[in-house]
Structures are given as structure tokens and as C-alpha cells.
Design a protein around this motif. Structure first.
Motif, PDB file in Angstrom:
ATOM      1  N   ARG A 168      37.973  44.083  37.063  1.00  0.00           N
ATOM      2  CA  ARG A 168      38.235  42.987  38.007  1.00  0.00           C
ATOM      3  C   ARG A 168      39.665  43.058  38.534  1.00  0.00           C
ATOM      4  O   ARG A 168      39.932  42.750  39.697  1.00  0.00           O
ATOM      5  N   LYS A 190      40.762  43.312  42.375  1.00  0.00           N
ATOM      6  CA  LYS A 190      41.563  42.207  42.935  1.00  0.00           C
ATOM      7  C   LYS A 190      42.922  42.690  43.453  1.00  0.00           C
ATOM      8  O   LYS A 190      43.361  42.291  44.524  1.00  0.00           O
ATOM      9  N   GLU A 196      36.542  38.658  44.512  1.00  0.00           N
ATOM     10  CA  GLU A 196      36.193  37.669  43.481  1.00  0.00           C
ATOM     11  C   GLU A 196      34.746  37.261  43.658  1.00  0.00           C
ATOM     12  O   GLU A 196      34.430  36.387  44.450  1.00  0.00           O
TER      13      GLU A 196
END
Length: 828
Positions: free
Chosen positions: A379, A383, A551
Motif C-alpha cells: 500500500r 500511495k 487508496e
């Protein structure tokens, strides 16, 4: 001597002795007797026969005795409504007693006695108490208005009590103001479109004045009320924020969260370039950090609220990422929540710190936490683009550890990184392929197959790799089968001359040998595309894929705004609006001060059907539901064993209604130790029938890789009531008349304190329909019909006598052969 002596008696004829003691001339004897009665009532003994004797003890100056008698009255007045009226004169008299404690006690007790016959006598004493000279009496009376409104809303409005409550907002005593606000807020839930609180600048000023002086729970009521107010301009919003900000340093965490809720809402109205806006953001950070120093349970609630706040305004805590680093002794639920917030706060400025932490977490012993940590590294890569290379390097280091579950989770994450940054990190594919043999989880196998298919032109032995997966095609999960089918078609389109036999083999397996409709449909689509128009097939299958979002797990913006309005409540912990888990919840005001839609939903508590001790570590809890005309078996499977579980299957024994599952168990991935999975299994009633005892008993067998386990459960009978069970009125009348009187079954439903309209509405929600209603000699009579899934109709007559909590139900039957219909009606 302590009061425990009152719980130790085992005398026979105890009621007779208590009756004699209650009528004793000595006050002390009567007081002792009442204590014994309360003790008996507390442990579940029926002492309702002593009602008149206990009521006689009300005539006393002793405050302790009066409290005990009132406690008894609150408990038994519902079952003895006619006798409860005997106490009315004493209540009215006590409401004018010189002692304010007795006046407040009297009005509180009258509000708690939910008997229609008594409420009309409560009005005058309540009106006097609302204007009483003592603030303790006034604050008690304010809460009593809300209780009375719940019993008889129309009477409260007709008697002008709502106006009296609004007047109390200007009271000189802050606790009276807080209770008035609490009462009006509760009443407004049943009047979603009315402006009962009448929030205007003058009233807001009064509430803010009371805020500084009332108790902590009073402050919460007032702050919740303030959060529903819409200031007329930026200046008013800033003024309110300045007066609410001191609550952030309160010792009670509930007050802090309520204050945060108000400030989060009013931040919307402040210009972002103003000095005050920046100052307020800085003031919000320390109290939220302080909440994380409490007990683990408090930390968890705080973290769930902080998760919402960070999604809405990450700048509040952007400098505080270190407080979310996991401690070794944190419970797993706190660790996982901290991990989630840490990723949300990750930025280019702090990514080095975050990655170092995550790499450390990936060496922990808790498997579930390690998986989440590895996923978090992925993640971060998605991101923060500048960190992607460092994240990939970290993942490769973790793959080199050769820890099976770490490797598999890393491969799943790397697939997402390839999607986000195409043609950038493909050089690591060779390393991934080295670990092909160790993959045994569907997610990891599917991810690896996708990578091989997507980059087949760069992998020399791509056909061999995919062929190795094809050998056990029918044993793979649906997810892997679908991915493998697509990957081989991609390979064929890239290397048609070398893989023609392979693509024919997979298409044959998918279309001819599989009973999965999704797999068959995709197989036929590919087959027709390839056989009719290979160019179009290439455009479709090898089309450029959209980049995955940064996200994917953010809460949808409108839902997030709604949840911000519920900070400090269960909704902020569940991350669901109240109407998703509370029956009859009305929600609260949104940003625009509009009411949330009223949705009445039913919430069933899961029962443990198969305990882990009887199933070698597998625990199954569940319930049944009926949604949009279909039956479902909602279950939670929990693995409490030390090994993973796969190959789940379920089967039902023959049963009274022919209930069978319409699909296999939708568990496609291994259930790892300490993991759980929620599933909803659709049911139908087309299976074989065999009469069970009781009729709604269901015997179930569940198989997994370890063993076969058996349990039985009861299906709530309203699950079998179909939506088209409303019989035509004329047909109902003719059918009712044709049934002989001797074919009737009559029984009682006890302790149901609802009027006829409410009963009718609740029954209709469960597919029991009211065909006709009439009133005979003051008695409401409802004539109803319902239809079962097996086509059997049941008719009923329900008699409701106002004031009597016991209803009479009459069921007529065509013949005695349909005995089980009576059992169904009786159970309902």
C-alpha cells in the motif's frame, strides 16, 4: 450486618409470612419485610401477589422505604395495571412533599411505570415539577417528559410539555439545561422533520454557558446537540469553536470525542487560509494522542474514531505518526488498527520510518499481523510513488526469508505494484518464479498466474509454468481457475504457434468438465472470440488496464461525512451508519442539517452452533434471515486450531420444509489459524421432506480437510413466511366460514405491551398480513393470513384488549392433518 441476609432464606410458605410482616404495625418490621420482598424479586421469585400489601407501605416518611416500594412498583406495575392505580394518590401526594428528593423520586417513578391508565394522572404532578423551585426536581421532570412521550406522544404534545422543555433550556441551572437537551434530542428522534430543539444563536449561547458548569454526561448531551447546529456564518462558527475547545482537555474520553465531533463539523465553515483554522488543527492533535494512553479497549475505540478523522483531515495528525507505531504488548486488534492509520499517514517525508517499522513487523510471530504488515508495504508503494523502488526492494528481502506465508503475501502485493507501475519492476519476475512451488494459497497462486500471463512474452518457459497449474485444474479454487483461463488465453494471443494445444485444453476443461457457471461463461466467450475474430480477442484480452487507485479502502465521501457526525458513538467504531445495525434508528443531522433517511432494519444475534471444542478447532456461529424474498443462512467460520483449514463443504439432512443450500459454501481461500470468515449461504425449499421434532429443526454436516462435523439448529419460523401471503378479503371470509368450530386452536401470547396498529405493522414486516380489523366491545380484533414456503395457508384471529398485556390467538384448520401449522403459529 450486610443486606446479604435477605437473600439467604429458603423457607416454605415465605409469601404468607412476608404478607404478615408487611402489615405489621411496627415501621421497622415493615421496612425489613419490603427488603426481603425486593431481595426475592431480585433473584427471580414471583412476589407479585404481595402488590396491595407493598403499596400500603408507601404511606411513610422514611425515604429508604419509599425508594424500595417504588422499585417494586416499577417492576410489577406492567403485570398488575389495575392494581397499580391504587398507588396514584400516593404519587400525587409525594409530588407535593416538602422534601425535594421525595418529589423527584415520585415523578421519576411515575415516568418509569409504563401503564397507559396511570399516565393521565401523571400530567398535573409533572407540570408542577417542571416549574419546581428545586433544580433537582426540574432536571428529573425533564427526563420524565421523554419517558412519557415514549408511552403517549400525543398526550405530551397536547399538554404542552414540549414547550415546557424548551423553556428549561433557559434555566439557570446547567444540569436542568443538559437534561432538557437530552430529553428533546430523544423525542426528536421520533419526529425527524420537526425542529423541537429550535437551535438559534440565543439558545446556542445558553447551551455554551451551561457547558462549563454541568457534569461530564451533561456536557456530552450539549455537545451532541451543538453538532447538529449550522452556524449562520464563519464568525459564529469560530466563536462556538473557541468556547468548545477547552473540552478537549477533559478527563472523560467521551467528552473529548464529542468536542472533536463539533470541531470537525465546524472546520468545514472556516476558511483554510485563516490563522484560526491552522491553530484549531494543532489543538485537535494532542487530545487524540492522549486517548491512546488508556486501556487497550479505550485505545481501540479511539483508533477507530481517529481512522475516520485521518481519512477526512490527515493534516491533523501528520506529525504524530510515531504514536501509531506498534508496541510489542499491544493486543492484535489495536495493532491492526494502528497499522491501518500508519499507512493513511504515510507520506514522502516519513516513508523511510514507516518502511523500517513495517519490515520489523514482518518478522513477528503473529501470522495475521505479519500478513497485514506485508500488505501495508504494498500500500505504501502504491500511495507514495517515490517510495515504490524501496518498497519493492523490501518485499524482495522478505521473499528471501523463504517464510511461506510471507512469500505468498508478498507476491499478492507485487501484482498490485505491477498494475500501478507497468513496465518498471518486471526485472524481479525471475525471483518470483523461483518460489512457484511453495504457493498453496489461492490468492498467491492467482497472483502468480496473473503475473505469468501478463508478462508471458518476457518469460521463456511461461507455457510450462502455466501448464503445471493446469494439471490440478479441477482441484483449484474458482478464483485460480478463472485467472488461469485468462492467463493461458493471453499467452496464446502472444505466442499462438507454441500454445495452441494448451489453450484448447484449458477451454475444454472450463466449458465441458466444469459445473461452475462463471467459469463456463468466460470459457465460451473466449472460445467464440478466438474462433471468430482473433484481432478483436487481442483488443479485448490484451487491452490496456487502468491503473489501480492509491487508496482502494477509503470510505465513500458521503458515508464518511455521515460517520464524522457520529464520532464517539458505536457507528464510529463499526464504521457503519446507525440504521445499518440498530432497529428503527433515525440517525442524526447531516452536514446540511438534513435528516438521514429512516431505515428500519432487523439485527439478529449470531448463535454458536458448533463450538470449537467439538469440531477440532472449527467454530461456527450463525443465524437465518429473509432478504428480498430469499432465505439465507448467515454464518461466521472461525479457525481456533493451529493448522489452516480448506476444502469446506456443507450438507443438510432431510427436514420438515425441504430446506437445502442452493450453492456450495463460498469459502475459496484457506482459513488460517485465528482467522474468521463471514458467509451468506442462499437456501431454497425444494429438497426432500421429512417431519422433524421440533418442526423447524435443521441437522447440518460440515466437512473440511480435518474431518466431518455435525450440529443442529432451529430455523426461526418467520423465515418460511412468504411475501405473497396476503389472502383476498372475500376469499378469507369464505374460507373462515367453511372451517368447522371444532377445528380451532386457541392460545395466549403473554406480556406484549403494544397497541393493535403497532402489532399489525410488526407482523407485516414478518409477512403476516392483516386482512381485516374491527373493534368489538372495546376489544381490537385483527384477522390475519400467512403463507408458508410449502404453499400452506394459515389464518388467525388476534384479540387485543387495551391495557391487557395478554393477547388471545385463534387458529382454525381445514383438517387435523395440518397440525404442524398450529405449532408454527404458536411459536410465533
Amino acid at each position: 450486618m450486610t443486606d446479604s441476609k435477605y437473600f439467604t432464606t429458603n423457607k416454605k410458605g415465605e409469601i404468607f409470612e412476608l404478607k404478615a410482616e408487611l402489615n405489621n404495625e411496627k415501621k421497622e418490621k415493615r421496612k425489613e419485610a419490603v427488603k426481603k420482598v425486593i431481595a426475592a424479586m431480585t433473584v427471580g421469585k414471583d412476589v407479585s401477589s404481595l402488590f396491595p400489601d407493598v403499596v400500603n407501605c408507601m404511606q411513610t416518611d422514611n425515604l429508604e422505604l419509599k425508594k424500595l416500594v417504588y422499585l417494586y412498583l416499577m417492576n410489577y406495575a406492567k403485570s398488575q395495571p389495575d392494581m397499580a392505580i391504587m398507588a396514584v394518590n400516593s404519587f400525587v401526594k409525594d409530588c407535593e412533599d416538602p422534601n425535594p428528593l421525595i418529589r423527584a423520586l415520585a415523578v421519576r417513578t411515575m415516568g418509569c411505570i409504563r401503564v397507559d391508565k396511570i399516565t393521565e394522572y401523571l400530567c398535573e404532578p409533572l407540570r408542577k415539577c417542571l416549574k419546581d423551585e428545586d433544580p433537582y426536581v426540574r432536571k428529573t421532570a425533564a427526563v420524565c417528559v421523554a419517558k412519557l412521550h415514549d408511552i403517549n406522544a400525543q398526550m405530551v404534545e397536547d399538554q404542552g410539555f414540549l414547550d415546557s422543555l424548551r423553556d428549561l433550556i433557559a434555566d439557570s441551572n446547567p444540569m436542568v439545561v443538559a437534561n432538557a437537551v437530552a430529553a428533546l434530542s430523544e423525542i426528536s428522534e421520533s419526529h425527524p422533520n420537526s425542529n423541537l430543539l429550535d437551535l438559534n444563536p440565543q439558545n446556542i449561547n445558553k447551551l455554551l454557558t451551561a457547558l462549563n458548569e454541568c457534569t461530564e454526561w451533561g456536557q456530552i448531551f450539549i455537545l451532541d446537540c451543538l453538532s447538529n447546529y449550522n452556524p449562520k456564518d464563519e464568525r459564529e462558527a469560530q466563536s462556538i469553536c473557541e468556547r468548545v475547545t477547552p473540552r478537549l482537555s477533559h478527563a472523560n474520553s467521551a467528552v473529548v470525542l464529542s468536542a472533536v465531533k463539533v470541531l470537525m463539523k465546524f472546520l468545514e465553515l472556516l476558511p483554510k487560509d485563516s490563522d484560526y483554522y491552522g491553530t484549531l488543527l494543532k489543538k485537535l492533535s494532542p487530545p487524540l494522542v492522549t486517548l491512546l494512553s488508556g486501556e487497550p479497549e479505550v485505545q481501540y475505540v479511539a483508533l477507530r474514531n481517529i481512522n475516520l478523522i485521518v481519512q477526512k483531515r490527515p493534516e491533523i495528525l501528520k506529525q504524530e505518526i510515531k504514536v501509531f507505531f506498534v508496541k510489542y504488548n499491544d493486543p492484535i486488534y489495536v495493532k491492526l488498527e494502528k497499522l491501518d492509520i500508519m499507512i493513511r499517514l504515510a507520506s514522502q517525508a516519513n516513508i523511510a520510518q514507516v518502511l523500517a517499522e513495517l519490515k520489523e513487523y514482518a518478522t513477528e510471530v503473529d501470522v495475521d499481523f505479519v500478513r497485514k504488515a506485508v500488505r501495508a508495504i504494498g500500500r505504501c508503494a502504491i500511495k507514495v510513488e517515490q517510495s515504490a523502488e524501496r518498497c519493492v526492494s523490501t518485499l524482495l528481502d522478505l521473499i528471501q526469508t523463504k517464510v511461506n506465508y510471507v512469500v505468498q503475501e508478498a507476491i499478492v502485493v507485487i501484482r498490485d505494484i505491477f498494475r500501478k507501475y507497468p513496465n518498471k519492476y518486471e526485472s524481479i519476475i525471475a525471483t518470483l518464479c523461483e518460489n512457484l512451488d511453495s504457493l498453496d494459497e489461492p490468492d498467491a497462486r492467482a497472483a502468480m498466474i496473473w503475473i505469468v500471463g501478463e508478462y508471458a512474452e518476457r518469460i521463456d518457459n511461461a507455457d510450462e509454468l502455466l501448464e503445471s497449474f493446469l494439471e490440478g485444474f479441477h482441484d483449484e479454487s474458482t478464483q485460480v481457475q478463472l485467472t488461469l483461463l485468462t492467463a493461458i488465453v493471453k499467452l496464446f494471443l502472444k505466442k499462438p504457434s507454441e500454445t495452441q494445444e494448451l489453450v484448447q485444453q484449458v477451454l475444454s476443461l472450463a466449458t465441458q468438465d466444469s459445473d461452475n457457471p462463471d467459469l463456463r461463461d468466460r470459457g465460451y466467450i473466449y472460445w467464440r472470440l478466438l474462433s471468430t475474430d482473433p484481432v478483436t480477442a487481442k483488443e479485448v484480452v490484451l487491452s490496456e488496464k487502468p491503473l489501480i487507485s492509491e487508496e482502494t479502502d477509503l470510505i465513500e465521501p458521503t458515508l464518511l461525512d455521515e460517520l464524522i457526525c457520529h464520532i464517539g458513538s458505536l457507528a464510529s467504531v463499526y464504521h457503519k451508519p446507525p440504521n445499518a445495525f440498530v432497529e428503527g434508528s433515525h440517525g442524526i443531522h447531516q452536514h446540511s442539517a438534513d435528516q438521514f433517511a429512516i431505515m428500519k432494519q432487523y439485527f439478529s444475534v449470531l448463535q454458536v452452533w458448533l463450538p470449537a471444542t467439538k469440531a477440532k478447532g472449527l467454530e461456527i456461529a450463525g443465524t437465518f434471515s429473509r432478504r428480498q424474498g430469499h432465505m439465507y443462512m448467515d454464518m461466521t467460520f472461525i479457525n481456533k486450531a493451529l493448522q489452516h483449514m480448506t476444502d469446506f463443504a456443507i450438507q443438510f439432512n432431510k427436514n420438515s420444509f425441504g430446506v437445502i443450500p442452493t450453492t456450495p459454501l463460498p469459502i475459496h481461500t484457506p482459513l488460517m489459524p485465528n482467522q474468521s470468515i463471514d458467509i451468506s449461504l442462499p437456501l431454497s425449499t425444494i429438497g426432500p421432506v421429512m417431519k422433524m421434532d421440533p418442526l423447524n429443526n435443521l441437522q447440518v454436516a460440515v466437512k473440511n480437510i480435518i474431518d466431518v462435523f455435525y450440529f443442529s439448529c432451529l430455523i426461526p419460523l418467520n423465515i418460511f413466511f412468504v411475501e405473497d401471503g396476503k389472502m383476498e378479503r372475500q376469499v378469507f371470509l369464505v374460507t373462515w366460514k367453511d372451517i368447522p368450530n371444532e377445528n380451532e386452536l386457541q392460545y395466549q401470547i403473554k406480556e406484549c405491551h403494544l397497541n393493535a396498529d403497532t402489532v399489525s405493522g410488526k407482523l407485516q414486516n414478518n409477512n403476516i398480513f392483516t386482512i381485516a380489523k374491527r373493534n368489538v366491545e372495546g376489544q381490537d380484533m385483527l384477522y390475519q393470513s400467512l403463507k408458508l414456503t410449502n404453499g400452506i395457508w394459515i389464518l388467525a384471529e388476534l384479540r387485543i384488549q387495551p391495557g391487557n398485556p395478554n393477547y388471545t390467538v385463534t387458529n382454525p384448520f381445514f383438517s387435523t392433518d395440518i397440525v404442524f401449522a398450529a405449532h408454527i403459529a404458536r411459536s410465533e
